[in-house]
Every structure is written in structure tokens, then in C-alpha cells.
Write an enzyme that holds these catalytic residues in place. Structure first.
Site, PDB file in Angstrom:
ATOM      1  N   SER A 134       0.860  -1.182   0.000  1.00  0.00           N
ATOM      2  CA  SER A 134       0.000   0.000   0.000  1.00  0.00           C
ATOM      3  C   SER A 134       0.897   1.233   0.000  1.00  0.00           C
ATOM      4  O   SER A 134       1.713   1.409   0.897  1.00  0.00           O
ATOM      5  CB  SER A 134      -0.876  -0.044   1.252  1.00  0.00           C
ATOM      6  N   LYS A 160      -1.015  -0.894  -4.410  1.00  0.00           N
ATOM      7  CA  LYS A 160      -2.250  -0.161  -4.061  1.00  0.00           C
ATOM      8  C   LYS A 160      -1.871   1.291  -3.824  1.00  0.00           C
ATOM      9  O   LYS A 160      -0.956   1.575  -3.040  1.00  0.00           O
ATOM     10  CB  LYS A 160      -2.858  -0.788  -2.812  1.00  0.00           C
ATOM     11  N   LEU A 161      -2.550   2.190  -4.518  1.00  0.00           N
ATOM     12  CA  LEU A 161      -2.292   3.618  -4.332  1.00  0.00           C
ATOM     13  C   LEU A 161      -3.373   4.203  -3.439  1.00  0.00           C
ATOM     14  O   LEU A 161      -4.569   4.019  -3.693  1.00  0.00           O
ATOM     15  CB  LEU A 161      -2.319   4.360  -5.677  1.00  0.00           C
ATOM     16  N   LYS A 162      -2.956   4.924  -2.424  1.00  0.00           N
ATOM     17  CA  LYS A 162      -3.913   5.675  -1.622  1.00  0.00           C
ATOM     18  C   LYS A 162      -4.341   6.893  -2.444  1.00  0.00           C
ATOM     19  O   LYS A 162      -3.480   7.554  -3.050  1.00  0.00           O
ATOM     20  CB  LYS A 162      -3.244   6.126  -0.322  1.00  0.00           C
ATOM     21  N   ASP A 188      -7.221   2.977  -3.008  1.00  0.00           N
ATOM     22  CA  ASP A 188      -7.953   2.981  -1.736  1.00  0.00           C
ATOM     23  C   ASP A 188      -8.198   4.425  -1.321  1.00  0.00           C
ATOM     24  O   ASP A 188      -7.253   5.186  -1.105  1.00  0.00           O
ATOM     25  CB  ASP A 188      -7.122   2.254  -0.666  1.00  0.00           C
ATOM     26  N   ASN A 190     -10.190   5.363   1.402  1.00  0.00           N
ATOM     27  CA  ASN A 190     -10.521   5.532   2.819  1.00  0.00           C
ATOM     28  C   ASN A 190     -11.666   6.524   3.020  1.00  0.00           C
ATOM     29  O   ASN A 190     -11.557   7.487   3.795  1.00  0.00           O
ATOM     30  CB  ASN A 190      -9.292   5.954   3.644  1.00  0.00           C
ATOM     31  N   GLU A 213     -11.160   0.691  -3.459  1.00  0.00           N
ATOM     32  CA  GLU A 213     -11.478   0.310  -2.077  1.00  0.00           C
ATOM     33  C   GLU A 213     -12.096   1.486  -1.329  1.00  0.00           C
ATOM     34  O   GLU A 213     -11.566   2.601  -1.375  1.00  0.00           O
ATOM     35  CB  GLU A 213     -10.160  -0.133  -1.420  1.00  0.00           C
ATOM     36  N   ASP A 238     -13.908  -1.927   2.748  1.00  0.00           N
ATOM     37  CA  ASP A 238     -12.982  -2.141   3.861  1.00  0.00           C
ATOM     38  C   ASP A 238     -13.712  -1.669   5.125  1.00  0.00           C
ATOM     39  O   ASP A 238     -14.392  -2.463   5.796  1.00  0.00           O
ATOM     40  CB  ASP A 238     -11.687  -1.352   3.586  1.00  0.00           C
ATOM     41  N   LYS A 262     -10.091  -7.535   7.076  1.00  0.00           N
ATOM     42  CA  LYS A 262      -9.109  -7.219   8.121  1.00  0.00           C
ATOM     43  C   LYS A 262      -9.629  -7.848   9.389  1.00  0.00           C
ATOM     44  O   LYS A 262     -10.660  -7.429   9.917  1.00  0.00           O
ATOM     45  CB  LYS A 262      -9.024  -5.710   8.327  1.00  0.00           C
ATOM     46  N   GLY A 290      -4.350  -4.736   5.856  1.00  0.00           N
ATOM     47  CA  GLY A 290      -3.312  -4.551   6.870  1.00  0.00           C
ATOM     48  C   GLY A 290      -3.541  -3.273   7.652  1.00  0.00           C
ATOM     49  O   GLY A 290      -4.240  -2.362   7.189  1.00  0.00           O
TER      50      GLY A 290
HETATM   51  O1  SMG Z   1      -0.542  -2.681   6.703  1.00  0.00           O
HETATM   52  O2  SMG Z   1       0.364  -2.347   4.767  1.00  0.00           O
HETATM   53  C1  SMG Z   1      -0.414  -2.049   5.654  1.00  0.00           C
HETATM   54  C2  SMG Z   1      -1.281  -0.843   5.448  1.00  0.00           C
HETATM   55  C3  SMG Z   1      -2.346  -1.121   4.470  1.00  0.00           C
HETATM   56  O3  SMG Z   1      -3.386   0.734   3.447  1.00  0.00           O
HETATM   57  C4  SMG Z   1      -3.356  -0.005   4.390  1.00  0.00           C
HETATM   58  N1  SMG Z   1      -4.223   0.100   5.418  1.00  0.00           N
HETATM   59  O4  SMG Z   1      -7.412   1.424   4.638  1.00  0.00           O
HETATM   60  O5  SMG Z   1      -6.509  -0.385   4.052  1.00  0.00           O
HETATM   61  C5  SMG Z   1      -6.453   0.661   4.672  1.00  0.00           C
HETATM   62  C6  SMG Z   1      -5.248   1.077   5.469  1.00  0.00           C
HETATM   63  C7  SMG Z   1      -5.597   1.354   6.909  1.00  0.00           C
HETATM   64  C8  SMG Z   1      -4.478   1.827   7.733  1.00  0.00           C
HETATM   65  S1  SMG Z   1      -3.843   3.297   7.193  1.00  0.00           S
HETATM   66  C9  SMG Z   1      -2.867   3.981   8.380  1.00  0.00           C
HETATM   67 MG    MG Z   2      -8.495   0.357   3.131  1.00  0.00          MG
END
Ligand code: SMG
Ligand code: MG
Length: 368
Positions: A134, A160-162, A188, A190, A213, A238, A262, A290
């Protein structure tokens, strides 16, 4: 299994690089570890709650408080197993991450005493799992491309790109142009968008993404179903999925066609397995998310990711993606981007004492 006491230990783990998402930037992981001590041995787990309630309503001080005041005192004194933990904690609403940590520590103790691994107990069908990574929001496209290049060279099989408003189509286009159409790529958000953004998000359809996501708010299940109809990119949930019941609702509403499982977010590995079973019965692919876990949480996630319905690479990256020194022996990717599933009893890993002592910030012992 009789529990004689439970340790709640806080550790501070600096991240190798800041991790920016649509809800904030993490520079260090403030982790609550749970150690259950029984007559036969001990069990470990890590609570996934973050320092602040931004990803979800839980936060690490709150998790420690609810564990100390309500969840730990609810455990029966005459003995307990992991299934019982889920049942006795059920009357307390929410607090999935705190519940997950307690159930997982009990499950670890239980499995260590019988010699069975998490993977075997959960029903894993593989001995190694493909890993994704990520990648946080960056200040510039060149910086992002450098980061992605480093991960691709390390062998990660999926990126995965935020994303967030203002950082979505351009980074996806840049990564596609640089690394080609064969790179497994997903995004993703969020929960950073609303249904008003549907037309804009549809611009991502041109890039052949595996999934988008959690584009909309955590409780916007109905809007996710509407959005899914307007996108070719599959919608993955998620934050919206906190239980198998939520997963069932999302599937029947058409709110998602893929689920990020998760374990911490859904209250533990046993509920995570129920979601896996349900999704599999509906032909819905799942993958393991994660929460920037240390080796303790990672070990269990990698075991879960080895179940047969986990058909997409997870956010189960190697230790080096997060920490210069992990709490356990580090998880290191194979040349072809896989992690081995631990085979020892329970989690199959434990904290390295020297590292643990060094990163410990506080320690609380609860006698039963
Ligand atoms: O554990 O590699 C990891 C992080 C994966 O992007 C990740 N997690 O929304 O999926 C999600 C985020 C939540 C935590 S972001 C601080
Ligand atoms: Mg997520």
C-alpha cells in the site's frame, strides 16, 4: 484453559517513512500488545487500533481502556477458549479491534498448547502468499513513481495507491504509463468521496484497476451499491464491513464485489474466517488487509491470507516496508514477492526480547 493474568503493553515503533492517507499521516505506530498468561503457557496478539479515531472510531487508548474495564473482566474464571471469548464479548457493542486482540491472544495460547499453527487451525490451503503493498499519498508524482519503482523491484506483485480528491486520476495514469498495463494496480480512498463524485471516479475505469477500495463513507452501504452500478472498476469494501452480517448485507445489496478482510476490523480471525466462507459461497473474492502491523499481527494475517478464498494479493508486506527493526524475526519477501506462512505452534513467531524492551513505552498487568 485458565488465564492467570493479562499484560497490556504499549510499544512505539517508528515507521521507515511517513504513510499518508486521505485521513492523516502516520510516522510511528503506537501499538497495544496483549499477552495472555495461562497455566500452560502464553499467547500474544496486537491490537490494530491507531493513535487517533480517524480510520474508524477505535483508538489505542480507548482500546486499552475497554479491555481493562469491560472485556478482560468478562472472561469466565473457570477457563476459556477462543470461541468462548467471541461469545462472552458479543454483548459489548463495537470495539472490534480490542475484541480481536483479546480473542487472538487467547487463540495463540490455545494453539501453542496443542502445537497447531494459526494457518492449520483456520484452514489454510497454501504455504506461502503473494504480497501487495500500500503506497501512501505523496507530495509529487516523481516521488510516487520512485516509491512504486522501489516496491516493484523488491518483488511486490500488486500495488495499491492511496487516493483522495486531488490525488486520484493523475497518479493512477502516471503509474500506468510508467509500469504498463500488466502491473496489478488498485486504489484505496478511505472514504474520501461522496456519490457526487461518481462521474469523476468513473474516469478511473480507463486504467484497468483491480478494484477501488472504500470510496464512500463507512456507513454508506446503499450509496456504495449505487456507485457500483456507475463504475466498471469493481468496488471493494474495507471500513464498511465490521462483521459477517455486514458482509452479507453488502453482498446482497450489491454494495461491493470484493471484500478486504481485516481480522481486527471484524472482531477477530474466527469472524474473518466466517466472512471468507460466506464470500466464497457467493463467488466474492477476498483479500487480507493490513493495519501497519508488527510481526505479531502480520504472522496471523499471513496465515489467514493462505485460505483458499483469498484469491487476490493482500496488504501483507514484508517487515522492511514498515519498520527498520520488527518486533519479531522479520518477514522477508521471496524473490517472487511471496511470504512464507508461519508453521510453528500458534502465531509461529514471538517478540524478540531485546527489541521489545527497547520499544516498550508502558506496561500494565491485570491479574485474574
Ligand atoms: O498494513 O500495509 C499495511 C497498510 C495497508 O493501506 C493499508 N491500510 O485502509 O486499508 C487501509 C489502510 C488502513 C491503515 S492506514 C494507516
Ligand atoms: Mg483500506
Amino acid at each position: 484453559m485458565k488465564i492467570s493474568g493479562i499484560e497490556l503493553r504499549r510499544v512505539r515503533m517508528p515507521l521507515v517513512a511517513p504513510f499518508r492517507t486521505s485521513f492523516g499521516t502516520e510516522t510511528a505506530r503506537d501499538v497495544l500488545l496483549v499477552r495472555v498468561v495461562t497455566e500452560d503457557g502464553e499467547g500474544w496478539a496486537e491490537c490494530a487500533a491507531m493513535s487517533e479515531p480517524r480510520y474508524c472510531s477505535e483508538y489505542v487508548d480507548g482500546a486499552q481502556d475497554v479491555l481493562r474495564r469491560f472485556l478482560i473482566p468478562a472472561l469466565p474464571e473457570d477457563g476459556v477458549d477462543a470461541e468462548t471469548v467471541g461469545r462472552v464479548l458479543h454483548p459489548f457493542t463495537g470495539h472490534q479491534m480490542a475484541k480481536s486482540a483479546l480473542e487472538t491472544a487467547v487463540l495463540d495460547a490455545q494453539l501453542r498448547s496443542t502445537g497447531q499453527s494459526f494457518a492449520a487451525h483456520l484452514g489454510a490451503s497454501r504455504d506461502r502468499v503473494p504480497c501487495g503493498v500500500s503506497v501512501g499519498i505523496m507530495d509529487s508524482l516523481p516521488e510516487l513513481l520512485d516509491a512504486v519503482e522501489g516496491y516493484v523491484e523488491e518483488g511486490y506483485v500488486r500495488i495499491k495507491l492511496k487516493i483522495e480528491p486531488g490525488w486520484d486520476v493523475a497518479p493512477v495514469r502516471a503509474v500506468r504509463e510508467r509500469f504498463g498495463d500488466d502491473l496489478l494496480l488498485q486504489v484505496d480512498a478511505n472514504a474520501a468521496y461522496t456519490l457526487v463524485d461518481a462521474q469523476h471516479l468513473a474516469e478511473l475505469d480507463a486504467f484497468g484497476l483491480l478494484l477501488i477500495e472504500q470510496p464512500l463513507a463507512n456507513d454508506d452501504m446503499v450509496q456504495h451499491a449505487q456507485l457500483a452500478k456507475r463504475l466498471r472498476t469493481p468496488v471493494c469494501l474495507d471500513e464498511s464491513i465490521e462483521s459477517a452480517a455486514d458482509a452479507a448485507a453488502a453482498i446482497s445489496l450489491g454494495a461491493c464485489s470484493i471484500i478486504n478482510v481485516k481480522p481486527a476490523r471484524v472482531g477477530g480471525y474466527l469472524e474473518a474466517r466466517r466472512i471468507h466462507d460466506l464470500a466464497r459461497a457467493h463467488g466474492i473474492p477476498v483479500w487480507c488487509g493490513g493495519m501497519l502491523e508488527t510481526g505479531i499481527g502480520r504472522a496471523a494475517n499471513v496465515a489467514l491470507a493462505a485460505l483458499p478464498g483469498f484469491t487476490l494479493p493482500g496488504d501483507t508486506s514484508g517487515s522492511g516496508r514498515y519498520f527498520a527493526t520488527d518486533l519479531t524475526e522479520p518477514f522477508v519477501l521471496d524473490a517472487d514477492g511471496h511470504l512464507d506462512v508461519p508453521t510453528g505452534p500458534g502465531l509461529g513467531v514471538e517478540p524478540l526480547k531485546d527489541v521489545l524492551d527497547e520499544v516498550t513505552v508502558s506496561n500494565e498487568w491485570i491479574t485474574r
